[in-house]
Design an enzyme around this catalytic site. Structure first.
Site, PDB file in Angstrom:
ATOM      1  N   LYS A 138       0.841  -1.200   0.000  1.00 55.82           N
ATOM      2  CA  LYS A 138       0.000   0.000   0.000  1.00 55.82           C
ATOM      3  C   LYS A 138       0.878   1.253   0.000  1.00 55.82           C
ATOM      4  O   LYS A 138       1.997   1.207   0.510  1.00 55.82           O
ATOM      5  CB  LYS A 138      -0.844   0.036   1.290  1.00 55.82           C
ATOM      6  CG  LYS A 138      -1.969  -0.972   1.353  1.00 55.82           C
ATOM      7  CD  LYS A 138      -2.713  -0.838   2.680  1.00 55.82           C
ATOM      8  CE  LYS A 138      -3.840  -1.852   2.791  1.00 55.82           C
ATOM      9  NZ  LYS A 138      -4.940  -1.619   1.845  1.00 55.82           N
TER      10      LYS A 138
ATOM     11  N   ARG B 122     -10.270 -11.480   2.050  1.00 54.15           N
ATOM     12  CA  ARG B 122     -11.156 -12.503   1.477  1.00 54.15           C
ATOM     13  C   ARG B 122     -10.507 -13.885   1.505  1.00 54.15           C
ATOM     14  O   ARG B 122     -11.185 -14.900   1.551  1.00 54.15           O
ATOM     15  CB  ARG B 122     -11.593 -12.089   0.064  1.00 54.15           C
ATOM     16  CG  ARG B 122     -10.477 -11.945  -0.921  1.00 54.15           C
ATOM     17  CD  ARG B 122     -10.869 -11.136  -2.143  1.00 54.15           C
ATOM     18  NE  ARG B 122     -10.842  -9.699  -1.889  1.00 54.15           N
ATOM     19  CZ  ARG B 122     -11.146  -8.772  -2.790  1.00 54.15           C
ATOM     20  NH1 ARG B 122     -11.535  -9.103  -4.000  1.00 54.15           N
ATOM     21  NH2 ARG B 122     -11.086  -7.489  -2.489  1.00 54.15           N
TER      22      ARG B 122
HETATM   23  N1  BES Z   1      -7.921  -3.758   4.503  1.00 51.83           N
HETATM   24  C1  BES Z   1      -8.166  -3.345   3.189  1.00 51.83           C
HETATM   25  C2  BES Z   1      -9.484  -2.608   2.996  1.00 51.83           C
HETATM   26  C3  BES Z   1      -9.691  -1.330   3.762  1.00 51.83           C
HETATM   27  C4  BES Z   1      -9.659  -0.127   3.087  1.00 51.83           C
HETATM   28  C5  BES Z   1     -10.013  -1.322   5.086  1.00 51.83           C
HETATM   29  C6  BES Z   1      -9.887   1.049   3.755  1.00 51.83           C
HETATM   30  C7  BES Z   1     -10.239  -0.146   5.762  1.00 51.83           C
HETATM   31  C8  BES Z   1     -10.196   1.039   5.099  1.00 51.83           C
HETATM   32  C9  BES Z   1      -8.171  -4.551   2.245  1.00 51.83           C
HETATM   33  O1  BES Z   1      -7.401  -5.618   2.628  1.00 51.83           O
HETATM   34  C10 BES Z   1      -7.673  -4.064   0.918  1.00 51.83           C
HETATM   35  O2  BES Z   1      -6.584  -3.577   0.875  1.00 51.83           O
HETATM   36  N2  BES Z   1      -8.470  -4.198  -0.120  1.00 51.83           N
HETATM   37  C11 BES Z   1      -8.113  -3.757  -1.402  1.00 51.83           C
HETATM   38  C12 BES Z   1      -8.619  -4.764  -2.419  1.00 51.83           C
HETATM   39  C13 BES Z   1      -8.132  -4.533  -3.809  1.00 51.83           C
HETATM   40  C14 BES Z   1      -6.648  -4.820  -3.883  1.00 51.83           C
HETATM   41  C15 BES Z   1      -8.884  -5.424  -4.730  1.00 51.83           C
HETATM   42  C16 BES Z   1      -8.742  -2.383  -1.670  1.00 51.83           C
HETATM   43  O3  BES Z   1      -9.861  -2.168  -1.232  1.00 51.83           O
HETATM   44  O4  BES Z   1      -8.085  -1.547  -2.269  1.00 51.83           O
HETATM   45 ZN    ZN Z   2      -5.377  -5.490   2.008  1.00 52.69          ZN
END
Ligand code: BES
Ligand code: ZN
Ligand code: ZN
Length: 514
Positions: free
Chosen positions: A293, A367
């Site tokens: 990230k 997931r």
């Molecule tokens: N933990 C994150 C989602 C999240 C985003 C939680 C903002 C709390 C606040 C999750 O694991 C994630 O990073 N999801 C990705 C999925 C994508 C790579 C398909 C996302 O939402 O960007």
């Molecule tokens: Zn994530």
């Protein structure tokens, strides 16, 4: 805070501060009142009559008015708490009003208060008419208990602003109403302390709350409240074939934790009674892994275990409320890190169910752990599944922070969950995960892939992925990414973890209890 319930006249109650709830009833007509108090006490009404006449206090949401030495009352101060417009009055305003009253003491260094039990009948039209007294009382207690907490445990110069006692003052009423109020009071205390327990877990930084520590805290809670608890790690996960969960965990030096908490009703569950599986995403820190990230805002990813926290809190409340159904809490906890051993985009992993998954993005890790958690819950005999997860940024984009996302494969189950929302006061908005979305997660290489083809409908792609692991079992998925953390403090609640979903999940389970 020690919270008590007392059936006595508020005017004769000696306290540093007496709080009364008020609503904005302004119609725009000159001769009509602007504000109405939720009490039939003439003494309280006359104590504030003069100030209300000025129109200075409008009873807006979170607005407060403080009077010293109120005439005709034993209290040292009278605090009037605004709940907003009468038209929009709901159980949530009661909850917020109680929180606002408690939080108003903190900057003033006042330690004790009493709240006048809100009387809907004091308003010209009844606005909470469909709500039993139990629910009203619960909301009042919950709001006060949630409002009392501040997340400043890591500040060395923190001021002690703890409120020591709260007395809810209900007028003397007939025995059946008294009983309803007493039940609501007890339930409210149980639910709010469970939710506050969840919040305390979610608030912990990733260096303190590793999967192992989460397992220990859950086990300690279970032994305190009489639940069975098992905490498994890598070896057991390998034995179970949890290839999706293990893939996420393999990039961290912190071992994963599979936490299984079991509640059995006294005397066992009845034949054909449902068994509930509460499955939580417990990523104690989500760096994104190899699909790392951006650093801006990454510190927030300590709350990526809020779904796990919600399930642990829900199990705590269930242990005390004792519904007549069996409930199993399954938490899948890991740390998502980039490392020489970390899983990579392009990897293919095999989930416990046997499904193969092509990894497209290691940041879509929630997931993966839930896929194995949901399947495992089914093997334990769960007939109804619910998961909670801070799963997608896409859900935050779609719904903001006020509503969580709700996905389900079953309309009747959705309706039973939604019925409980009227009581819990939490908001979840249903989004689709119908079969025509299956294309989103189709892989050329394996059975499915762990992200959608593109960013469009990202929250639904995630739900479609989870759906592959629940089969025909009625299932609800709550995406709480947007509502698990309060980004700013409000008059009724502190900045920090919200503890969302605990109350709604418990309410849903209890709905099947009778
Ligand atoms: N933990 C994150 C989602 C999240 C985003 C939680 C903002 C709390 C606040 C999750 O694991 C994630 O990073 N999801 C990705 C999925 C994508 C790579 C398909 C996302 O939402 O960007
Ligand atoms: Zn994530
Ligand atoms: Zn995550």
């Amino acid at each position: 805070m020690e919270t008590r319930l007392s059936f006595q006249d508020a005017t004769a109650f000696a306290t540093p501060l007496l709080a009364v709830l008020a609503v904005d009833v302004a119609t725009g007509k000159d001769d009509e009142p602007l504000v109405a108090l939720m009490t039939t006490s003439d003494a309280i009404s006359s104590a504030v009559a003069k100030v209300l006449e000025t129109g200075e206090f409008k009873a807006a949401h979170g607005e407060t008015l403080l009077l010293h030495a109120p005439n005709g009352l034993k209290a040292e101060r009278l605090l009037v708490v605004g709940l907003g417009k009468v038209k929009t009055l709901s159980i949530n305003e009661i909850r917020k009003g109680a929180g606002t009253a408690v939080r108003a003491l903190k900057p003033r260094g006042i330690r004790d208060l009493a709240i006048v039990f809100p009387q809907d009948e004091a308003l010209s039209d009844e606005h909470l008419e469909n709500l039993p007294c139990t629910v009203l009382t619960r909301a009042l207690v919950e709001g006060a208990e949630l409002g009392e907490i501040d997340y400043d445990t890591y500040k060395s110069d923190r001021k002690d602003t703890a409120v020591h006692s709260l007395t809810i003052l209900a007028a003397v009423v007939e025995p059946s109403t008294k009983l309803e109020i007493q039940i609501g009071f007890e339930e409210g205390l149980i639910l709010a302390s469970a939710q506050n327990f969840t919040r305390s877990l979610v608030n912990e930084p990733g260096n303190v709350l590793t999967p192992t520590v989460l397992g220990r805290r859950a086990a300690a809670m279970c032994s305190e409240f009489g639940l069975k608890c098992e905490v498994h790690s890598t070896e057991k996960l390998k034995k179970l074939g949890m290839g999706a969960f293990l893939a996420v965990a393999q990039g961290s030096v912190e071992p994963p934790a599979l936490i299984v908490m079991t509640y059995e009703p006294a005397g066992g569950s009845r034949p054909n009674s449902p068994v509930f599986g509460l499955v939580g995403k417990g990523i104690t820190f989500d760096t994104g892994g190899i699909s790392i990230k951006p650093s801006e805002g990454m510190e927030k990813m300590k709350y990526d275990m809020a779904g796990a926290g919600a399930m642990i809190g829900a199990m705590r409340a269930i242990a005390q409320l004792k519904p007549k159904v069996k409930v199993i809490g399954v938490v899948c906890s890991a740390e998502n890190m980039p490392d020489g051993k970390a899983f990579k985009p392009g990897d293919v992993v095999t989930a416990m169910s046997g499904k193969t998954i092509e990894i497209i993005n290691t940041d879509a890790e929630g997931r993966l752990v839930l896929a194995d958690g949901l399947h495992y819950a089914k093997t334990l005999g769960c007939t109804h599944l619910i998961d909670a997860a801070t799963l997608t940024g896409a859900c935050v984009v779609a719904l903001g922070t006020l509503n969580g996302g709700l996905f389900s494969n079953d309309d009747a189950t959705t309706e039973s969950f939604q019925a409980g929302l009227a009581v819990s006061g939490e908001k979840f908005w249903r989004l689709p995960c119908t079969e025509d979305y299956h294309d989103h997660i189709k892989s050329q290489i394996a059975d499915i892939m762990n992200t959608g083809k593109n960013r469009a409908g990202g929250a639904t792609s995630a739900a479609m992925f989870l759906k592959q692991f629940v089969g025909d079992t009625p299932w609800i998925h709550l995406d709480i990414a947007g509502c698990a953390w309060n980004e700013e403090s409000k008059p009724w609640i502190a900045y920090g973890p919200s503890g969302i979903a605990v109350r709604s999940i418990v309410e849903w389970v209890r709905g099947y209890s009778n």
